[in-house]
Design a protein around this motif. Structure first.
Motif, PDB file in Angstrom:
ATOM      1  N   ILE A 152      79.058  64.355  28.368  1.00 33.91           N
ATOM      2  CA  ILE A 152      80.345  64.457  29.049  1.00 33.91           C
ATOM      3  C   ILE A 152      81.586  63.825  28.701  1.00 33.91           C
ATOM      4  O   ILE A 152      82.698  64.133  28.509  1.00 33.91           O
ATOM      5  CB  ILE A 152      79.969  64.758  30.592  1.00 33.91           C
ATOM      6  CG1 ILE A 152      79.052  65.915  30.938  1.00 33.91           C
ATOM      7  CG2 ILE A 152      81.287  64.410  31.340  1.00 33.91           C
ATOM      8  CD1 ILE A 152      78.629  65.683  32.380  1.00 33.91           C
ATOM      9  N   LEU A 183      83.026  64.818  25.439  1.00 39.08           N
ATOM     10  CA  LEU A 183      83.875  66.223  25.804  1.00 39.08           C
ATOM     11  C   LEU A 183      85.149  65.712  26.192  1.00 39.08           C
ATOM     12  O   LEU A 183      86.212  66.536  25.989  1.00 39.08           O
ATOM     13  CB  LEU A 183      83.069  67.133  26.522  1.00 39.08           C
ATOM     14  CG  LEU A 183      81.972  67.951  25.781  1.00 39.08           C
ATOM     15  CD1 LEU A 183      81.072  68.460  27.106  1.00 39.08           C
ATOM     16  CD2 LEU A 183      82.347  68.624  24.743  1.00 39.08           C
ATOM     17  N   SER A 184      85.065  64.682  27.138  1.00 32.01           N
ATOM     18  CA  SER A 184      86.619  64.279  27.709  1.00 32.01           C
ATOM     19  C   SER A 184      87.306  63.604  26.763  1.00 32.01           C
ATOM     20  O   SER A 184      88.547  63.988  26.603  1.00 32.01           O
ATOM     21  CB  SER A 184      86.163  63.571  28.819  1.00 32.01           C
ATOM     22  OG  SER A 184      87.348  62.954  29.671  1.00 32.01           O
ATOM     23  N   GLU A 244      88.180  68.297  24.605  1.00 29.31           N
ATOM     24  CA  GLU A 244      87.777  69.768  24.715  1.00 29.31           C
ATOM     25  C   GLU A 244      87.892  69.879  26.268  1.00 29.31           C
ATOM     26  O   GLU A 244      88.077  71.027  26.776  1.00 29.31           O
ATOM     27  CB  GLU A 244      86.515  69.543  24.391  1.00 29.31           C
ATOM     28  CG  GLU A 244      85.907  71.001  24.245  1.00 29.31           C
ATOM     29  CD  GLU A 244      84.578  71.363  23.709  1.00 29.31           C
ATOM     30  OE1 GLU A 244      83.852  72.086  23.877  1.00 29.31           O
ATOM     31  OE2 GLU A 244      84.263  70.339  22.873  1.00 29.31           O
ATOM     32  N   TRP A 245      87.789  68.828  27.073  1.00 26.67           N
ATOM     33  CA  TRP A 245      87.823  68.799  28.411  1.00 26.67           C
ATOM     34  C   TRP A 245      88.865  67.854  29.022  1.00 26.67           C
ATOM     35  O   TRP A 245      88.610  66.784  29.026  1.00 26.67           O
ATOM     36  CB  TRP A 245      86.511  68.505  29.342  1.00 26.67           C
ATOM     37  CG  TRP A 245      85.422  69.522  29.257  1.00 26.67           C
ATOM     38  CD1 TRP A 245      85.525  70.811  28.521  1.00 26.67           C
ATOM     39  CD2 TRP A 245      84.032  69.593  29.657  1.00 26.67           C
ATOM     40  NE1 TRP A 245      84.553  71.571  28.869  1.00 26.67           N
ATOM     41  CE2 TRP A 245      83.364  70.833  29.398  1.00 26.67           C
ATOM     42  CE3 TRP A 245      83.494  68.403  30.298  1.00 26.67           C
ATOM     43  CZ2 TRP A 245      82.205  70.906  29.829  1.00 26.67           C
ATOM     44  CZ3 TRP A 245      82.236  68.485  30.594  1.00 26.67           C
ATOM     45  CH2 TRP A 245      81.347  69.866  30.326  1.00 26.67           C
ATOM     46  N   SER A 246      90.108  68.294  29.405  1.00 26.51           N
ATOM     47  CA  SER A 246      91.291  67.526  29.628  1.00 26.51           C
ATOM     48  C   SER A 246      91.071  67.049  31.045  1.00 26.51           C
ATOM     49  O   SER A 246      90.473  67.537  31.978  1.00 26.51           O
ATOM     50  CB  SER A 246      92.367  68.290  29.434  1.00 26.51           C
ATOM     51  OG  SER A 246      92.529  69.337  30.280  1.00 26.51           O
ATOM     52  N   THR A 295      90.284  68.953  34.484  1.00 24.12           N
ATOM     53  CA  THR A 295      89.385  70.139  34.521  1.00 24.12           C
ATOM     54  C   THR A 295      88.547  70.313  35.332  1.00 24.12           C
ATOM     55  O   THR A 295      87.824  69.245  35.720  1.00 24.12           O
ATOM     56  CB  THR A 295      88.738  70.242  32.856  1.00 24.12           C
ATOM     57  OG1 THR A 295      90.068  70.013  31.874  1.00 24.12           O
ATOM     58  CG2 THR A 295      87.916  71.404  32.655  1.00 24.12           C
ATOM     59  N   ARG A 296      88.217  71.471  35.999  1.00 25.65           N
ATOM     60  CA  ARG A 296      87.018  71.828  36.724  1.00 25.65           C
ATOM     61  C   ARG A 296      86.098  72.260  35.934  1.00 25.65           C
ATOM     62  O   ARG A 296      85.836  72.884  35.047  1.00 25.65           O
ATOM     63  CB  ARG A 296      87.531  73.114  37.496  1.00 25.65           C
ATOM     64  CG  ARG A 296      86.257  73.596  38.725  1.00 25.65           C
ATOM     65  CD  ARG A 296      86.839  74.563  39.316  1.00 25.65           C
ATOM     66  NE  ARG A 296      85.442  74.867  40.446  1.00 25.65           N
ATOM     67  CZ  ARG A 296      85.549  76.013  41.158  1.00 25.65           C
ATOM     68  NH1 ARG A 296      86.882  76.776  41.234  1.00 25.65           N
ATOM     69  NH2 ARG A 296      84.779  76.330  41.867  1.00 25.65           N
ATOM     70  N   LEU A 297      84.855  71.275  36.220  1.00 26.20           N
ATOM     71  CA  LEU A 297      83.655  71.442  35.390  1.00 26.20           C
ATOM     72  C   LEU A 297      83.128  72.995  35.689  1.00 26.20           C
ATOM     73  O   LEU A 297      83.085  73.240  36.959  1.00 26.20           O
ATOM     74  CB  LEU A 297      82.548  70.347  35.550  1.00 26.20           C
ATOM     75  CG  LEU A 297      83.175  68.876  35.203  1.00 26.20           C
ATOM     76  CD1 LEU A 297      82.067  67.828  35.137  1.00 26.20           C
ATOM     77  CD2 LEU A 297      84.000  69.031  33.700  1.00 26.20           C
ATOM     78  N   LEU A 351      76.036  74.122  33.642  1.00 23.73           N
ATOM     79  CA  LEU A 351      75.954  72.563  32.930  1.00 23.73           C
ATOM     80  C   LEU A 351      74.747  72.511  32.597  1.00 23.73           C
ATOM     81  O   LEU A 351      74.497  72.076  31.311  1.00 23.73           O
ATOM     82  CB  LEU A 351      76.763  71.693  33.735  1.00 23.73           C
ATOM     83  CG  LEU A 351      78.088  71.425  33.673  1.00 23.73           C
ATOM     84  CD1 LEU A 351      78.700  70.383  34.654  1.00 23.73           C
ATOM     85  CD2 LEU A 351      78.678  71.277  32.288  1.00 23.73           C
ATOM     86  N   LEU A 362      86.993  66.549  36.208  1.00 30.52           N
ATOM     87  CA  LEU A 362      87.267  65.094  35.526  1.00 30.52           C
ATOM     88  C   LEU A 362      88.527  64.449  36.073  1.00 30.52           C
ATOM     89  O   LEU A 362      89.435  65.252  36.691  1.00 30.52           O
ATOM     90  CB  LEU A 362      87.885  65.706  34.128  1.00 30.52           C
ATOM     91  CG  LEU A 362      86.467  66.040  32.967  1.00 30.52           C
ATOM     92  CD1 LEU A 362      87.270  66.293  31.606  1.00 30.52           C
ATOM     93  CD2 LEU A 362      85.423  65.037  33.014  1.00 30.52           C
TER      94      LEU A 362
END
Length: 241
Positions: free
Chosen positions: A19, A22-23, A27-29, A32-34, A40, A74
């Motif tokens: 995770i 990805l942050s 890729e996950w800003s 971002t709602r996971l 997951l 996040l």
């Protein structure tokens, strides 16, 4: 496929690493709602129990924020971690997290104290107080709403133009703070503070009400500080007697 291959560490730690990757990769800003826990867990090839443990640790680290009934996100702001065993000013707490403290929307005025103010600060009926309201920022983000009351006689010659730490101001006035009595309260809503700190619906604030004393056990500062819980994480070391 994002399935995680086990190594010698517990599997939930590998989920945490993934995770974070990805942050940090973008890729996950931030904000971002996971995906859901089910999605997951399937994406990483782990059980939901393992995933929940990973999310619990990430929440403690301030990297994710869980909003009841909404989802897991996040974090958008870096977290200030603070132990409350030691007495630091808001400025010092922010600086110790390697963030830049600031102040916006400061208001200062001299006024008559309430009966409660007089009792706690040991004032006579004729004495006035300086009442200061400020929004403290970390790297420009509003993170703490501060209401401070100080006997006027304590800062009679040194408060105008002030912008910074009240602890430093009191020390310069010859009344350095030695200790404080603190009450910690959750705040579900406040019609002034929540909009000022841009707190989203469904979140809460943490209120620290503190009466500060100088080295002669004289009260010199009464403060009510409202902290954003997605930015400040307080902890305390507890020992068995």
């Amino acid at each position: 496929m994002n399935h995680i291959r086990p190594d010698t560490r517990p599997l939930y730690m590998l989920v945490i690493d993934r995770i974070k990757e990805l942050s940090s990769s973008g890729e996950w800003s931030p904000g971002t709602r996971l995906p859901s826990e089910f999605e997951l867990a399937k994406q990483f090839g782990v059980s939901r129990a393992t995933l929940r443990e990973a999310l619990r640790v990430l929440e403690e680290e301030g990297l994710v924020v869980r909003r009841h009934g909404v989802g897991t996100f996040l974090a958008e702001r870096s977290v200030v971690r603070a132990g409350i065993e030691q007495l630091f000013s808001v400025t010092e707490w922010i600086e110790r997290a390697n963030r830049v403290p600031g102040t916006v929307e400061k208001q200062v005025g001299e006024m008559l104290p309430t009966e409660q103010d007089r009792d706690r600060l040991g004032l006579s009926e004729r004495e006035s107080i300086l009442c200061m309201t400020r929004i403290r920022t970390a790297d420009g983000d509003p993170v703490v709403y501060c209401e401070d009351r100080i006997p006027t006689r304590v800062l009679r010659h040194g408060w105008r133009g002030f912008d910074g730490s009240l602890f430093e101001l009191l020390e310069a006035a010859g009344r350095p703070i030695a200790y404080a009595q603190t009450e910690i309260k959750p705040v579900a809503y406040h019609d002034t503070v929540f909009p000022a700190l841009d707190v989203p619906a469904g979140e809460a604030l943490l209120l620290l009400e503190q009466l500060h004393f100088d080295a002669n056990d004289q009260p010199v500062l009464l403060s009510s500080n409202y902290f954003r819980t997605d930015t400040f994480h307080f902890h305390v070391l507890r020992r068995r007697p």
